[in-house]
Design a protein around this motif. Structure first.
Motif, PDB file in Angstrom:
ATOM      1  N   ASP A   1       0.832  -1.206   0.000  1.00  0.00           N
ATOM      2  CA  ASP A   1       0.000   0.000   0.000  1.00  0.00           C
ATOM      3  C   ASP A   1       0.865   1.254   0.000  1.00  0.00           C
ATOM      4  N   ASP A   2       2.027   1.172  -0.683  1.00  0.00           N
ATOM      5  CA  ASP A   2       2.951   2.299  -0.682  1.00  0.00           C
ATOM      6  C   ASP A   2       3.108   2.934  -2.062  1.00  0.00           C
ATOM      7  N   ARG A   3       2.149   2.671  -2.945  1.00  0.00           N
ATOM      8  CA  ARG A   3       2.211   3.242  -4.290  1.00  0.00           C
ATOM      9  C   ARG A   3       1.110   4.277  -4.446  1.00  0.00           C
ATOM     10  N   ALA A   4       1.465   5.396  -5.043  1.00  0.00           N
ATOM     11  CA  ALA A   4       0.498   6.480  -5.177  1.00  0.00           C
ATOM     12  C   ALA A   4      -0.634   6.111  -6.127  1.00  0.00           C
ATOM     13  N   ALA A   5      -0.342   5.338  -7.162  1.00  0.00           N
ATOM     14  CA  ALA A   5      -1.328   5.104  -8.211  1.00  0.00           C
ATOM     15  C   ALA A   5      -2.475   4.207  -7.769  1.00  0.00           C
ATOM     16  N   MET A   6      -2.163   3.149  -7.006  1.00  0.00           N
ATOM     17  CA  MET A   6      -3.190   2.167  -6.631  1.00  0.00           C
ATOM     18  C   MET A   6      -2.637   1.219  -5.588  1.00  0.00           C
ATOM     19  N   GLY A   7      -3.518   0.499  -4.899  1.00  0.00           N
ATOM     20  CA  GLY A   7      -3.072  -0.621  -4.090  1.00  0.00           C
ATOM     21  C   GLY A   7      -2.506  -1.692  -5.010  1.00  0.00           C
ATOM     22  N   TRP A   8      -1.539  -2.461  -4.527  1.00  0.00           N
ATOM     23  CA  TRP A   8      -0.840  -3.388  -5.417  1.00  0.00           C
ATOM     24  C   TRP A   8      -0.719  -4.764  -4.799  1.00  0.00           C
ATOM     25  N   ILE A   9      -1.106  -5.778  -5.567  1.00  0.00           N
ATOM     26  CA  ILE A   9      -0.902  -7.173  -5.174  1.00  0.00           C
ATOM     27  C   ILE A   9       0.356  -7.646  -5.879  1.00  0.00           C
ATOM     28  N   ARG A  10       1.402  -7.861  -5.110  1.00  0.00           N
ATOM     29  CA  ARG A  10       2.695  -8.197  -5.704  1.00  0.00           C
ATOM     30  C   ARG A  10       2.748  -9.641  -6.164  1.00  0.00           C
ATOM     31  N   SER A  11       2.251 -10.548  -5.338  1.00  0.00           N
ATOM     32  CA  SER A  11       2.323 -11.973  -5.668  1.00  0.00           C
ATOM     33  C   SER A  11       1.168 -12.715  -5.018  1.00  0.00           C
ATOM     34  N   VAL A  12       0.641 -13.702  -5.739  1.00  0.00           N
ATOM     35  CA  VAL A  12      -0.326 -14.652  -5.201  1.00  0.00           C
ATOM     36  C   VAL A  12       0.157 -16.040  -5.615  1.00  0.00           C
ATOM     37  N   GLY A  13       0.265 -16.942  -4.661  1.00  0.00           N
ATOM     38  CA  GLY A  13       0.720 -18.284  -4.990  1.00  0.00           C
ATOM     39  C   GLY A  13       0.005 -19.337  -4.167  1.00  0.00           C
ATOM     40  N   VAL A  14      -0.338 -20.447  -4.814  1.00  0.00           N
ATOM     41  CA  VAL A  14      -0.960 -21.594  -4.140  1.00  0.00           C
ATOM     42  C   VAL A  14      -0.189 -22.839  -4.551  1.00  0.00           C
ATOM     43  N   LEU A  15       0.115 -23.691  -3.591  1.00  0.00           N
ATOM     44  CA  LEU A  15       0.833 -24.925  -3.893  1.00  0.00           C
ATOM     45  C   LEU A  15       0.053 -25.770  -4.893  1.00  0.00           C
ATOM     46  N   ARG A  16       0.789 -26.492  -5.714  1.00  0.00           N
ATOM     47  CA  ARG A  16       0.150 -27.285  -6.774  1.00  0.00           C
ATOM     48  C   ARG A  16      -0.925 -28.215  -6.232  1.00  0.00           C
ATOM     49  N   GLU A  17      -0.655 -28.873  -5.117  1.00  0.00           N
ATOM     50  CA  GLU A  17      -1.598 -29.851  -4.585  1.00  0.00           C
ATOM     51  C   GLU A  17      -2.840 -29.201  -3.975  1.00  0.00           C
ATOM     52  N   ALA A  18      -2.811 -27.871  -3.813  1.00  0.00           N
ATOM     53  CA  ALA A  18      -3.953 -27.178  -3.219  1.00  0.00           C
ATOM     54  C   ALA A  18      -4.754 -26.368  -4.225  1.00  0.00           C
ATOM     55  N   ARG A  19      -4.366 -26.403  -5.475  1.00  0.00           N
ATOM     56  CA  ARG A  19      -5.067 -25.605  -6.486  1.00  0.00           C
ATOM     57  C   ARG A  19      -6.424 -26.205  -6.815  1.00  0.00           C
ATOM     58  N   GLY A  20      -7.325 -25.336  -7.273  1.00  0.00           N
ATOM     59  CA  GLY A  20      -8.662 -25.755  -7.628  1.00  0.00           C
ATOM     60  C   GLY A  20      -9.621 -25.813  -6.460  1.00  0.00           C
ATOM     61  N   ARG A  21      -9.217 -25.284  -5.309  1.00  0.00           N
ATOM     62  CA  ARG A  21     -10.068 -25.326  -4.117  1.00  0.00           C
ATOM     63  C   ARG A  21     -10.547 -23.937  -3.689  1.00  0.00           C
ATOM     64  N   GLY A  22     -10.322 -22.935  -4.532  1.00  0.00           N
ATOM     65  CA  GLY A  22     -10.804 -21.593  -4.234  1.00  0.00           C
ATOM     66  C   GLY A  22      -9.924 -20.798  -3.298  1.00  0.00           C
TER      67      GLY A  22
ATOM     68  N   ALA B   1     -10.754  -6.446   0.269  1.00  0.00           N
ATOM     69  CA  ALA B   1     -11.415  -5.889   1.450  1.00  0.00           C
ATOM     70  C   ALA B   1     -10.466  -5.001   2.245  1.00  0.00           C
ATOM     71  N   ALA B   2      -9.219  -5.438   2.385  1.00  0.00           N
ATOM     72  CA  ALA B   2      -8.253  -4.653   3.153  1.00  0.00           C
ATOM     73  C   ALA B   2      -7.975  -3.316   2.483  1.00  0.00           C
ATOM     74  N   PHE B   3      -7.807  -3.319   1.171  1.00  0.00           N
ATOM     75  CA  PHE B   3      -7.550  -2.063   0.468  1.00  0.00           C
ATOM     76  C   PHE B   3      -8.772  -1.154   0.507  1.00  0.00           C
ATOM     77  N   ALA B   4      -9.946  -1.711   0.321  1.00  0.00           N
ATOM     78  CA  ALA B   4     -11.163  -0.902   0.361  1.00  0.00           C
ATOM     79  C   ALA B   4     -11.327  -0.247   1.735  1.00  0.00           C
ATOM     80  N   ALA B   5     -11.023  -0.997   2.790  1.00  0.00           N
ATOM     81  CA  ALA B   5     -11.137  -0.451   4.144  1.00  0.00           C
ATOM     82  C   ALA B   5     -10.154   0.677   4.384  1.00  0.00           C
ATOM     83  N   ARG B   6      -9.056   0.677   3.635  1.00  0.00           N
ATOM     84  CA  ARG B   6      -8.054   1.739   3.767  1.00  0.00           C
ATOM     85  C   ARG B   6      -8.374   2.951   2.893  1.00  0.00           C
ATOM     86  N   GLY B   7      -9.460   2.872   2.152  1.00  0.00           N
ATOM     87  CA  GLY B   7      -9.847   3.995   1.312  1.00  0.00           C
ATOM     88  C   GLY B   7      -9.315   3.960  -0.104  1.00  0.00           C
ATOM     89  N   ARG B   8      -8.692   2.878  -0.493  1.00  0.00           N
ATOM     90  CA  ARG B   8      -8.208   2.758  -1.870  1.00  0.00           C
ATOM     91  C   ARG B   8      -9.390   2.556  -2.815  1.00  0.00           C
TER      92      ARG B   8
END
Length: 337
Positions: A257-278, A289-296
């Protein structure tokens, strides 16, 4: 170094690729290495390129400072500034995360100063060969991220044997405090913020496992990875781990949350054996939700368009649309003994 969206935040250009090289070929551009004190001038240059390529400035001073302070960059040998008189018109930076043949570079130049861009490009290539040779490699495989219509005349790359090997999209999504609220996880699933120091090592381990085998992935030890993600400046309450009863820690999300332009998701990762479970979607909604609560009002992230894990479709299902595109250019340079 930074992720795709962090390192080269360049989108669908509003300017056209230069049709000619309009600068005077005899312009006596002055080149010198960068210093940390040059960070404001480099930031100004990058924002000028931003305006030309995506219509608004999106480079923050702290990201430039982080690049120039990177422990794998020797500024005296791995950075270049090109000046037209007192005006900074081109900038290059090189770093080596592989310890082998893979070398990464950044390159920025203002239109009308293609000769300066050419000088910086040649310096980058020569140093890449040298760096790979120091690593004991027989060639340097160099990667450069550029807007799909960059201010750099791409013929300078094509003439030197460069070609596009990958395309990334930077996505964005509007946020709504009323609609983007925390979603309770399903039974047997838990999400925790990484506020405990031990969780930083867990995120590192999950990152290495989830991205192993992905295009351009470079394995990193914990200390190097912590520098890559700017651990000292990272708000770890915006980093989450998802855990399941049967698998334990199974995925993570790193947001900033340190960028002027927008909130930023740097990385999302799920282990191979856990994929497909939402689990990936659950983490995304946690970040929204966290960014919205911060006013982004906007959140963004970068994704490899050829990702085989289903990430582009996941992001589309959660309302993320293409903001701009970035190409990875590659060249293989033989190293003379």
């Amino acid at each position: 170094m930074r992720s795709i969206g962090d390192r080269r935040q360049r989108g669908e250009a509003r300017c056209q690729t230069p049709r000619a090289r309009p600068d005077r070929q005899d312009t006596p551009y002055a080149l010198r290495p960068a210093a940390l004190d040059d960070s404001p001038a480099v930031t100004e240059l990058l924002n000028a390129v931003d305006v030309l390529e995506i219509g608004r400035p999106e480079t923050d001073l702290h990201t430039v400072e982080a690049d120039l302070k990177h422990p794998e960059v020797d500024l005296a040998r791995d950075s270049w500034l090109a000046f037209d008189g007192e005006r900074l018109v081109a900038y290059g930076l090189l770093w080596d995360e592989s310890g082998g043949e893979r070398i990464d570079v950044d390159h920025y130049v203002l239109p009308g100063h293609q000769r300066a861009g050419e000088l910086v490009l040649d310096a980058l290539q020569a140093r890449a060969r040298e760096r790979a040779r120091e690593n004991g490699a027989g060639r340097a495989v160099v990667h450069l991220h550029l807007n799909v219509r960059p201010t750099l005349d791409v013929r300078l790359l094509q003439e030197r044997g460069w070609g596009v090997v990958r395309r990334y999209h930077v996505l964005r999504r509007p946020l709504d405090p009323a609609g983007d609220r925390p979603v309770p996880p399903p039974t047997g699933v838990r999400v925790r913020a990484c506020t405990a120091p031990a969780d930083r090592a867990r995120v590192h381990a999950l990152y290495q496992a989830a991205f192993a085998g992905h295009f351009d992935f470079q394995p990193r030890g914990l200390s190097s990875w912590l520098h890559d993600v700017d651990a000292d400046g990272l708000d770890w309450s915006l980093v989450w781990i998802v855990t399941t009863d049967d698998l334990g820690d199974a995925g993570f999300l790193i947001a900033r949350d340190d960028r002027a332009a927008m909130g930023w998701i740097r990385s999302v990762g799920v282990l191979r054996e856990a994929r497909g479970r939402g689990l990936g979607g659950l983490l995304l909604r946690q970040a929204f939700a966290a960014f919205a609560a911060r006013g982004r009002d906007t959140v963004g992230l970068g994704v490899d368009t050829a990702n085989t894990t289903g990430a582009p479709a996941l992001y589309a299902r959660h309302g993320m649309t293409v903001h701009y595109a970035v190409d990875t250019w590659e060249v293989a340079l033989p190293c003379r003994p």
